[in-house]
Design an enzyme around this catalytic site. Sequence first.
Site, PDB file in Angstrom:
ATOM      1  N   ASN A  34       0.867  -1.177   0.000  1.00  0.00           N
ATOM      2  CA  ASN A  34       0.000   0.000   0.000  1.00  0.00           C
ATOM      3  C   ASN A  34       0.905   1.229   0.000  1.00  0.00           C
ATOM      4  O   ASN A  34       1.510   1.553   1.013  1.00  0.00           O
ATOM      5  CB  ASN A  34      -0.890  -0.041   1.258  1.00  0.00           C
ATOM      6  CG  ASN A  34      -1.707   1.228   1.432  1.00  0.00           C
ATOM      7  OD1 ASN A  34      -1.778   2.063   0.534  1.00  0.00           O
ATOM      8  ND2 ASN A  34      -2.325   1.362   2.594  1.00  0.00           N
ATOM      9  N   LYS A  55       0.099   4.245  -0.201  1.00  0.00           N
ATOM     10  CA  LYS A  55      -0.548   5.410   0.417  1.00  0.00           C
ATOM     11  C   LYS A  55      -0.369   6.657  -0.469  1.00  0.00           C
ATOM     12  O   LYS A  55      -0.393   6.533  -1.690  1.00  0.00           O
ATOM     13  CB  LYS A  55      -0.014   5.628   1.832  1.00  0.00           C
ATOM     14  CG  LYS A  55      -0.086   4.347   2.670  1.00  0.00           C
ATOM     15  CD  LYS A  55       0.070   4.586   4.133  1.00  0.00           C
ATOM     16  CE  LYS A  55       0.121   3.259   4.859  1.00  0.00           C
ATOM     17  NZ  LYS A  55       0.043   3.381   6.280  1.00  0.00           N
ATOM     18  N   HIS A  90      -9.611   0.568   5.190  1.00  0.00           N
ATOM     19  CA  HIS A  90      -8.312   0.846   5.820  1.00  0.00           C
ATOM     20  C   HIS A  90      -8.524   1.771   7.020  1.00  0.00           C
ATOM     21  O   HIS A  90      -9.359   2.673   6.975  1.00  0.00           O
ATOM     22  CB  HIS A  90      -7.358   1.492   4.805  1.00  0.00           C
ATOM     23  CG  HIS A  90      -5.944   1.502   5.294  1.00  0.00           C
ATOM     24  ND1 HIS A  90      -5.491   2.420   6.200  1.00  0.00           N
ATOM     25  CD2 HIS A  90      -4.899   0.676   5.020  1.00  0.00           C
ATOM     26  CE1 HIS A  90      -4.206   2.165   6.462  1.00  0.00           C
ATOM     27  NE2 HIS A  90      -3.824   1.115   5.762  1.00  0.00           N
ATOM     28  N   GLU A  94      -6.893   4.190   8.095  1.00  0.00           N
ATOM     29  CA  GLU A  94      -6.690   5.623   7.840  1.00  0.00           C
ATOM     30  C   GLU A  94      -7.951   6.257   7.254  1.00  0.00           C
ATOM     31  O   GLU A  94      -8.132   7.474   7.327  1.00  0.00           O
ATOM     32  CB  GLU A  94      -5.460   5.824   6.925  1.00  0.00           C
ATOM     33  CG  GLU A  94      -4.173   5.624   7.717  1.00  0.00           C
ATOM     34  CD  GLU A  94      -2.988   5.128   6.915  1.00  0.00           C
ATOM     35  OE1 GLU A  94      -3.005   5.215   5.678  1.00  0.00           O
ATOM     36  OE2 GLU A  94      -2.032   4.649   7.550  1.00  0.00           O
ATOM     37  N   GLU A 121      -5.350  -5.582  10.563  1.00  0.00           N
ATOM     38  CA  GLU A 121      -4.415  -4.487  10.792  1.00  0.00           C
ATOM     39  C   GLU A 121      -4.738  -3.805  12.112  1.00  0.00           C
ATOM     40  O   GLU A 121      -5.583  -2.891  12.152  1.00  0.00           O
ATOM     41  CB  GLU A 121      -4.504  -3.470   9.649  1.00  0.00           C
ATOM     42  CG  GLU A 121      -4.166  -4.055   8.297  1.00  0.00           C
ATOM     43  CD  GLU A 121      -3.571  -3.008   7.356  1.00  0.00           C
ATOM     44  OE1 GLU A 121      -2.498  -3.263   6.815  1.00  0.00           O
ATOM     45  OE2 GLU A 121      -4.165  -1.934   7.201  1.00  0.00           O
ATOM     46  N   GLY A 157       2.088   1.958  10.880  1.00  0.00           N
ATOM     47  CA  GLY A 157       2.980   3.098  10.737  1.00  0.00           C
ATOM     48  C   GLY A 157       3.644   3.526  12.042  1.00  0.00           C
ATOM     49  O   GLY A 157       4.217   4.611  12.128  1.00  0.00           O
ATOM     50  N   SER A 178       3.302  -2.381  10.403  1.00  0.00           N
ATOM     51  CA  SER A 178       4.759  -2.318  10.566  1.00  0.00           C
ATOM     52  C   SER A 178       5.461  -3.631  10.218  1.00  0.00           C
ATOM     53  O   SER A 178       6.412  -4.032  10.895  1.00  0.00           O
ATOM     54  CB  SER A 178       5.116  -1.875  11.982  1.00  0.00           C
ATOM     55  OG  SER A 178       4.584  -0.586  12.237  1.00  0.00           O
TER      56      SER A 178
HETATM   57  C1  PEP Z   1      -0.889  -0.158   5.997  1.00  0.00           C
HETATM   58  O1  PEP Z   1      -0.949   0.990   5.632  1.00  0.00           O
HETATM   59  O2  PEP Z   1      -1.763  -0.949   5.636  1.00  0.00           O
HETATM   60  C2  PEP Z   1       0.219  -0.570   6.859  1.00  0.00           C
HETATM   61  C3  PEP Z   1       0.173  -1.752   7.403  1.00  0.00           C
HETATM   62  O3  PEP Z   1       1.234   0.350   7.047  1.00  0.00           O
HETATM   63  P1  PEP Z   1       2.666   0.074   7.755  1.00  0.00           P
HETATM   64  O4  PEP Z   1       3.215  -1.190   7.155  1.00  0.00           O
HETATM   65  O5  PEP Z   1       3.487   1.275   7.402  1.00  0.00           O
HETATM   66  O6  PEP Z   1       2.418  -0.061   9.211  1.00  0.00           O
END
Ligand code: PEP
Length: 251
Positions: free
Chosen positions: A10, A12, A95, A97, A167, A173, A213
């Site tokens: 992703n 972003k 997601h 976010e 997630e 992040g 992460s």
């Molecule tokens: C994501 O945006 O789905 C995600 C898991 O981000 P990160 O790997 O940066 O934590």
Amino acid sequence: MPRQKFVAGNWKMYTSSSSGRVLAMAIASGVEDDRVRVAVCPPFPYLAVIAETLKGTPIALGAQNVYPAKEGAFTGEVSADMLRDVGCRYVIVGHSERRHGLGEQDDFINCKLRLAMEAGLDVILCVGETLAEREGNQTNDVLRRQLTAGLEAVSPTVAPRLTIAYEPVWAIGTGKTASPAQAQEAHAFIRDQIGGILGAPAAEQLVVQYGGSVKPDNAAEIMRQPDVDGALVGGASLKAESFLAIVNAAR
Ligand code: PEP
């Protein structure tokens, strides 16, 4: 049959058309075989350019969002048919976010999922609890609600085209990852819930990615858990080297 691992990046709101092309090319040339399913999800403006770059490679294209209407006066929005038209196979919905940053609710996410599926897109549905919810022992309640509402009126026949990404919001992040045991526990719970919603065969087939992460140094251990079938990768998907190391860890 064992489930094939699936690793998706992703991107972003990062990259440019040139850096995205370079990244996609490096990923395509670094994926050695099709043992692992791989996709990248660039920002909307670069989807067409990256689709062109990925032509003839085994790397699939995904979008990060979709609007839940076929067409119409929805300024600034993008439909599932448009994503198909430009070469997307996947779309991410739910997601964190967008849930937490933009206030998207479960019923809205469910509309996106159903319209995207109808248009022929494969869907990655993200679910996960916040830190306060985990600390309040509400993780399972949150996952149950997000899955039940997110998959409302969805036929079990779409299971092969559905991926759930677990997630935990506190791990996205932040550099904090769920421990392999925490991930396994949540993934097993998700699979069990899917059994109740879509039936046991669908639950068995279902690919459940972990996201939060994921990095080259923690990917193998997390993906070794029996119910972890791959990863949705944010930050580490922006460098070919780290993304490819995660793909390799999935092999
Ligand atoms: C994501 O945006 O789905 C995600 C898991 O981000 P990160 O790997 O940066 O934590």
